[in-house]
Design a protein around this motif. Structure first.
Motif, mmCIF file in Angstrom:
data_model
loop_
_atom_site.group_PDB
_atom_site.id
_atom_site.type_symbol
_atom_site.label_atom_id
_atom_site.label_comp_id
_atom_site.label_asym_id
_atom_site.label_seq_id
_atom_site.Cartn_x
_atom_site.Cartn_y
_atom_site.Cartn_z
ATOM 1 N N MET A 1 -10.701 35.804 2.458
ATOM 2 C CA MET A 1 -11.947 36.190 1.784
ATOM 3 C C MET A 1 -12.925 36.769 2.797
ATOM 4 O O MET A 1 -13.074 36.273 3.901
ATOM 5 N N LYS A 2 -13.592 37.818 2.415
ATOM 6 C CA LYS A 2 -14.561 38.453 3.295
ATOM 7 C C LYS A 2 -15.878 37.692 3.256
ATOM 8 O O LYS A 2 -16.413 37.408 2.207
ATOM 9 N N ALA A 3 -16.398 37.375 4.433
ATOM 10 C CA ALA A 3 -17.671 36.662 4.513
ATOM 11 C C ALA A 3 -18.748 37.601 5.020
ATOM 12 O O ALA A 3 -18.573 38.282 6.025
ATOM 13 N N THR A 4 -19.881 37.631 4.345
ATOM 14 C CA THR A 4 -20.961 38.530 4.748
ATOM 15 C C THR A 4 -21.862 37.911 5.805
ATOM 16 O O THR A 4 -22.517 38.605 6.547
ATOM 17 N N ARG A 30 -25.392 37.659 -3.472
ATOM 18 C CA ARG A 30 -24.416 36.678 -2.994
ATOM 19 C C ARG A 30 -23.772 35.937 -4.161
ATOM 20 O O ARG A 30 -22.600 35.580 -4.111
ATOM 21 N N LEU A 31 -24.538 35.694 -5.227
ATOM 22 C CA LEU A 31 -23.954 35.077 -6.413
ATOM 23 C C LEU A 31 -22.918 36.011 -7.031
ATOM 24 O O LEU A 31 -21.831 35.574 -7.429
ATOM 25 N N VAL A 32 -23.242 37.296 -7.116
ATOM 26 C CA VAL A 32 -22.300 38.267 -7.680
ATOM 27 C C VAL A 32 -21.003 38.274 -6.863
ATOM 28 O O VAL A 32 -19.899 38.250 -7.419
ATOM 29 N N GLU A 33 -21.131 38.300 -5.538
ATOM 30 C CA GLU A 33 -19.944 38.297 -4.675
ATOM 31 C C GLU A 33 -19.138 37.016 -4.865
ATOM 32 O O GLU A 33 -17.904 37.049 -4.938
ATOM 33 N N ALA A 34 -19.834 35.885 -4.964
ATOM 34 C CA ALA A 34 -19.135 34.602 -5.109
ATOM 35 C C ALA A 34 -18.373 34.539 -6.429
ATOM 36 O O ALA A 34 -17.260 34.011 -6.487
ATOM 37 N N LEU A 35 -18.963 35.047 -7.498
ATOM 38 C CA LEU A 35 -18.284 35.060 -8.797
ATOM 39 C C LEU A 35 -17.006 35.885 -8.725
ATOM 40 O O LEU A 35 -15.994 35.559 -9.369
ATOM 41 N N ALA A 36 -17.036 36.962 -7.954
ATOM 42 C CA ALA A 36 -15.878 37.854 -7.869
ATOM 43 C C ALA A 36 -14.796 37.329 -6.955
ATOM 44 O O ALA A 36 -13.614 37.671 -7.132
ATOM 45 N N THR A 37 -15.141 36.477 -5.988
ATOM 46 C CA THR A 37 -14.174 36.120 -4.948
ATOM 47 C C THR A 37 -13.740 34.659 -4.934
ATOM 48 O O THR A 37 -12.745 34.331 -4.290
ATOM 49 N N ALA A 38 -14.468 33.767 -5.592
ATOM 50 C CA ALA A 38 -14.113 32.344 -5.551
ATOM 51 C C ALA A 38 -12.741 32.111 -6.185
ATOM 52 O O ALA A 38 -12.365 32.775 -7.156
ATOM 53 N N ASP A 39 -12.003 31.147 -5.642
ATOM 54 C CA ASP A 39 -10.678 30.810 -6.188
ATOM 55 C C ASP A 39 -10.806 30.044 -7.496
ATOM 56 O O ASP A 39 -10.001 30.208 -8.408
#
Length: 285
Positions: A1-4, A30-39
Motif C-alpha cells: 500500500m502506498k503511504a503519503t 486521506r479518508l478518500v484514499e483510505a476507503l480506496a486502499t484499506a483491506d
C-alpha cells in the motif's frame, strides 16, 4: 500500500477515520484514499458507508463488514485476525469520530492489548464543533456522552453537574431534549447558560443560545435532527462545610450513598471530604 506520510494507512494497522457530520465536503483526502486502499472496512452502517463512498466518487477497495453496537463484540476476533495477518482495517461510523459515543472503543482496546498499531485520520467531531459554536468557555470542558434516558437517572446526573466547573458537552435525542432541558432548568437553575446545536454542518444547521429556562421553552414545541447540547460550568462557590450539609443530605435522600455523595461535593467545592462526611453524620443526631 502506498503511504503519503507517516500517519497514512499502513498494513497491519487499525485506522480510525472521522467521517462528515453532514456536509460531504468536510471529508478529507486521506479518508478518500483510505476507503480506496484499506483491506477491510468496518462500518457502523454499511449502507451509509456506500452512500458516502458514492458521494466521494470512490469505490471501497476492500471487504466491507458491519460493525455496530449489537455485533461489536462478536466481530472483534475476525478483525483482530485480519490485523495479525498484516491487513489494514479501517473503522468508520455514521458521522464523526469512532469511539466517541460510537462503536470503536472495544476494538481499540483489543488492539492495544494485542500490541497492534492504531492510528487516526482526524476530522469532523460534533463535540468540538458544538463547543466552538456555543459561545461558552472552551478552555476546560468535559464530554458526557448521551444524557441518561430514565428520569431518575437523569436527575441524579444533573445533580452531579450542578457543581461541575467545566463546560459540559453531551448528546441528546430530539424526542427527549425538551424534557432534559426542563429538568436541567429545575435542577441547575433556569439562569444557567447553554447552547443547543442542531443538525451541525447540514442545510438546516441551527444554534440556539440562552438560559436553560429559555431553551426549555423553545424546545417545548418539539425539536428535530441530531442534537448536541453545551452547558456552561457551575460558577465558583465560596462555601463552608456547614453550607454543604444540606446538599449532601438531599443527594443521599435521592438514593446516593453518603460516602460517595460527600466525596463528590467535597471535590467540587474544595472542602475537606472527612469534615463534610462527619458534619452530615452530626446533623442526623
Amino acid at each position: 500500500m502506498k503511504a503519503t506520510d507517516d500517519l497514512s494507512p499502513m498494513t497491519g494497522r487499525l485506522v480510525l477515520a472521522a467521517t462528515p457530520l453532514g456536509d460531504v465536503g468536510d471529508a478529507s483526502s486521506r479518508l478518500v484514499e483510505a476507503l480506496a486502499t484499506a483491506d477491510v472496512i468496518a462500518a457502523e452502517d454499511t449502507r451509509r458507508l456506500r452512500s458516502l463512498a458514492g458521494a466521494l466518487n470512490v469505490s471501497p477497495g476492500g471487504r466491507v463488514v458491519s460493525f455496530y453496537e449489537d455485533v461489536e463484540t462478536a466481530r472483534l476476533p475476525k478483525l483482530i485476525e485480519s490485523l495479525h495477518a498484516g491487513q489494514t482495517v479501517l473503522l468508520v461510523t455514521d458521522a464523526g469520530m469512532p469511539s466517541v459515543s460510537d462503536p470503536g472503543f472495544r476494538l481499540v482496546a483489543a488492539c492495544v492489548e494485542e500490541d497492534i498499531p492504531v492510528t487516526c485520520l482526524p476530522g469532523p467531531s460534533a463535540v468540538t464543533t458544538a463547543l466552538a459554536l456555543s459561545g461558552l468557555p472552551c478552555d476546560r470542558f468535559c464530554f458526557e456522552g448521551f444524557a441518561p434516558r430514565k428520569p431518575g437517572e437523569r436527575a441524579k446526573w444533573l445533580r452531579e453537574l450542578a457543581v461541575e466547573p467545566r463546560t459540559v458537552v453531551f448528546f441528546e435525542s430530539p424526542h427527549r431534549v425538551a424534557s432534559t432541558l426542563s429538568d436541567a432548568a429545575e435542577v441547575l437553575g433556569g439562569e444557567r447558560r447553554a447552547a443547543v446545536c442542531r443538525e451541525l454542518t447540514k442545510t438546516y444547521e441551527e444554534i440556539k443560545r440562552g438560559t436553560l429556562a429559555e431553551l426549555a421553552e423553545w424546545a417545548a414545541d418539539g425539536v428535530r435532527g441530531e442534537i448536541t447540547v453545551v452547558l456552561s460550568g457551575a460558577p465558583p462557590r465560596d462555601v463552608s462545610v456547614a453550607d454543604l450539609v444540606g446538599e449532601v443530605s438531599e443527594r443521599v435522600a435521592a438514593g446516593e450513598r453518603l460516602k460517595s455523595a460527600a466525596a463528590e461535593v467535597a471535590e467540587a467545592t474544595g472542602v475537606s471530604k472527612k469534615e463534610l462526611y462527619d458534619a452530615v453524620l452530626a446533623s442526623r443526631k
